[in-house]
Design a protein around this motif. Structure first.
Motif, mmCIF file in Angstrom:
data_model
loop_
_atom_site.group_PDB
_atom_site.id
_atom_site.type_symbol
_atom_site.label_atom_id
_atom_site.label_comp_id
_atom_site.label_asym_id
_atom_site.label_seq_id
_atom_site.Cartn_x
_atom_site.Cartn_y
_atom_site.Cartn_z
ATOM 1 N N LYS A 188 21.687 -7.216 -6.330
ATOM 2 C CA LYS A 188 21.369 -7.950 -5.344
ATOM 3 C C LYS A 188 21.556 -6.719 -4.198
ATOM 4 O O LYS A 188 22.453 -5.906 -4.253
ATOM 5 C CB LYS A 188 22.171 -9.085 -4.654
ATOM 6 N N ILE A 189 20.779 -6.472 -3.244
ATOM 7 C CA ILE A 189 20.872 -5.777 -1.935
ATOM 8 C C ILE A 189 20.906 -6.691 -0.906
ATOM 9 O O ILE A 189 20.094 -7.691 -0.879
ATOM 10 C CB ILE A 189 19.745 -4.773 -1.850
ATOM 11 N N ASP A 215 5.052 -10.597 -10.719
ATOM 12 C CA ASP A 215 4.846 -11.873 -11.472
ATOM 13 C C ASP A 215 6.064 -12.145 -12.152
ATOM 14 O O ASP A 215 6.806 -11.502 -12.637
ATOM 15 C CB ASP A 215 3.789 -11.694 -12.397
ATOM 16 N N ALA A 216 6.522 -13.552 -12.006
ATOM 17 C CA ALA A 216 7.494 -14.001 -12.563
ATOM 18 C C ALA A 216 7.164 -15.102 -13.803
ATOM 19 O O ALA A 216 6.809 -16.105 -13.543
ATOM 20 C CB ALA A 216 8.552 -14.810 -11.463
ATOM 21 N N THR A 217 7.680 -14.705 -14.817
ATOM 22 C CA THR A 217 7.167 -15.263 -15.991
ATOM 23 C C THR A 217 8.451 -15.903 -16.857
ATOM 24 O O THR A 217 9.559 -15.512 -16.746
ATOM 25 C CB THR A 217 6.342 -14.331 -16.965
ATOM 26 N N LEU A 218 7.966 -16.537 -17.831
ATOM 27 C CA LEU A 218 9.022 -17.194 -18.908
ATOM 28 C C LEU A 218 9.692 -16.029 -19.462
ATOM 29 O O LEU A 218 10.861 -15.937 -19.979
ATOM 30 C CB LEU A 218 8.543 -18.013 -19.776
ATOM 31 N N GLU A 219 8.920 -14.851 -19.718
ATOM 32 C CA GLU A 219 9.631 -13.604 -20.334
ATOM 33 C C GLU A 219 10.565 -12.848 -19.555
ATOM 34 O O GLU A 219 11.373 -12.272 -20.033
ATOM 35 C CB GLU A 219 8.397 -12.826 -20.976
ATOM 36 N N ASN A 220 10.254 -12.803 -18.128
ATOM 37 C CA ASN A 220 11.029 -11.725 -17.391
ATOM 38 C C ASN A 220 11.824 -12.599 -16.355
ATOM 39 O O ASN A 220 12.315 -11.929 -15.575
ATOM 40 C CB ASN A 220 9.971 -10.749 -16.695
ATOM 41 N N GLY A 221 12.189 -13.763 -16.577
ATOM 42 C CA GLY A 221 13.054 -14.379 -15.692
ATOM 43 C C GLY A 221 12.600 -15.336 -14.650
ATOM 44 O O GLY A 221 13.281 -15.213 -13.556
ATOM 45 N N CYS A 222 11.601 -16.318 -14.676
ATOM 46 C CA CYS A 222 11.306 -17.145 -13.742
ATOM 47 C C CYS A 222 12.367 -18.094 -13.333
ATOM 48 O O CYS A 222 13.339 -18.242 -14.134
ATOM 49 C CB CYS A 222 9.872 -17.813 -14.135
ATOM 50 N N LEU A 223 12.207 -18.662 -12.160
ATOM 51 C CA LEU A 223 13.223 -19.763 -11.828
ATOM 52 C C LEU A 223 12.724 -20.987 -12.717
ATOM 53 O O LEU A 223 11.885 -21.324 -13.017
ATOM 54 C CB LEU A 223 12.941 -20.083 -10.319
ATOM 55 N N TRP A 224 14.071 -21.849 -12.740
ATOM 56 C CA TRP A 224 14.057 -23.104 -13.451
ATOM 57 C C TRP A 224 14.386 -24.096 -12.524
ATOM 58 O O TRP A 224 15.505 -23.752 -12.175
ATOM 59 C CB TRP A 224 14.709 -23.211 -14.909
ATOM 60 N N HIS A 256 11.197 -8.166 -9.589
ATOM 61 C CA HIS A 256 11.705 -8.220 -8.076
ATOM 62 C C HIS A 256 11.486 -9.178 -7.452
ATOM 63 O O HIS A 256 10.355 -10.079 -7.497
ATOM 64 C CB HIS A 256 11.267 -6.888 -7.692
ATOM 65 N N ALA A 257 12.343 -9.698 -6.515
ATOM 66 C CA ALA A 257 12.092 -10.941 -5.517
ATOM 67 C C ALA A 257 12.839 -10.754 -4.318
ATOM 68 O O ALA A 257 14.054 -9.677 -4.523
ATOM 69 C CB ALA A 257 12.429 -12.052 -6.331
ATOM 70 N N TYR A 258 12.601 -11.123 -3.330
ATOM 71 C CA TYR A 258 13.144 -11.193 -1.945
ATOM 72 C C TYR A 258 13.446 -12.566 -1.593
ATOM 73 O O TYR A 258 12.559 -13.563 -1.445
ATOM 74 C CB TYR A 258 12.287 -10.592 -0.890
ATOM 75 N N ARG A 318 2.676 -12.857 -8.479
ATOM 76 C CA ARG A 318 3.270 -12.059 -7.329
ATOM 77 C C ARG A 318 2.747 -12.388 -5.913
ATOM 78 O O ARG A 318 1.573 -12.777 -5.794
ATOM 79 C CB ARG A 318 2.774 -10.271 -7.484
ATOM 80 N N GLY A 319 3.507 -12.380 -4.888
ATOM 81 C CA GLY A 319 3.249 -12.914 -3.654
ATOM 82 C C GLY A 319 3.548 -14.417 -3.339
ATOM 83 O O GLY A 319 3.352 -14.939 -2.397
#
Length: 269
Positions: A101-102, A157-166, A236-238, A212-213
């Motif tokens: 985190k930043i 893009d947040a996907t199943l492979e790169n760690g989307c939220l659950w 990446h997410a903000y 994304r977005g």
């Protein structure tokens, strides 16, 4: 976001989270990612101030300097993934791949992130690495409860492979199971937990991949997590939080506290 439809509002109230696709354009996301790269490239974190941030019971590992963490509410500071340091605090991976985190004052001090946070598009509606299952109100407690709203914006893009939220839909209706509080001055460790995290049933979690977005509204008490990113792509997410100020008390036991520069309960980044 200020103009949620009645069906969107109902879904948020039922589930404790809501996806709003297309909140930011691809170009806006790229500008924010470029700024993240600049911040990381220029970071200078003293050896004694390197802090690992986790939602697990180990929570915070501060090598020596509690002030770097405790007094971060009005500053831009860096917090790291688990396993990126050796026992002396030296990097085991390239620094640009070590950031968790930043925070916590990007919304106040960085013009790129300030412009998004205070954009007319971000108006609080009238709504009451691996990140293990947790509730945001564990770390950002208010009285009464139900006054904290998380804003999570996907810059990629947040996907199943790169760690989307659950999420566990509807889990925001049962209160908070544990709280992270500041330890008394001079104590080690610098924080402690009250209560314990239940053993959440993994079968109840619903994945929430987004493009994304997209923006996800997150109720402060809904249980959520993300899996470890095992792909070759970043995610990446903000994220920041809003608190309804009227009639709400920011707990003086919260680890993050207002400062002279930012005297009001902070927008937590």
């Amino acid at each position: 976001m200020a103009c949620l439809s009645s069906s969107q509002l109902q879904k948020f109230q039922e589930d404790g989270f809501l996806v709003l696709e297309g909140f930011l354009s691809a170009d806006e996301c790229v500008v924010m990612q470029q700024r993240i790269g600049e911040l990381v490239a220029n970071m200078d974190v003293p050896l004694h101030s390197r802090t690992i941030f986790s939602t697990q019971d180990e929570q915070l590992k501060v090598l020596d300097n509690r002030d770097y963490f405790w007094n971060s509410g009005d500053k831009i500071r860096f917090f790291f993934e688990k396993g990126v340091f050796d026992e002396k605090g030296n990097f085991l991976v390239p620094p640009e791949k070590s950031i968790n985190k930043i925070g916590h004052a990007l919304h106040a001090h960085d013009p790129v992130f300030r412009s998004v946070t205070h954009s007319p598009k971000v108006q609080q509606p009238h709504l009451g690495g691996e990140v293990t299952p947790h509730q945001d109100a564990t770390f950002l407690y208010t009285e009464p409860l139900g006054r904290l709203l998380g804003i999570w914006i996907a810059l990629e893009d947040a996907t199943l492979e790169n760690g989307c939220l659950w999420f566990i839909p509807g889990s925001h209706t049962s209160g908070v199971s544990r709280r992270l509080i500041r330890a008394p001055a001079g104590s080690i460790p610098v924080t402690s937990f009250l209560g314990s995290e239940p053993a959440w049933d993994n079968s109840l979690f619903v994945p929430t991949p987004v493009q994304r977005g997209a923006l996800i509204l997150i109720h402060g008490e809904v249980v959520h997590k993300s899996e470890q990113n095992l792909s070759d792509r970043s995610r990446h997410a903000y994220t920041f939080h809003l608190m309804e100020a009227l009639g709400t008390v920011w707990s003086p036991e919260n680890w993050l506290q207002p400062t002279a520069e930012l005297p009001f309960p902070p927008l937590y980044i």
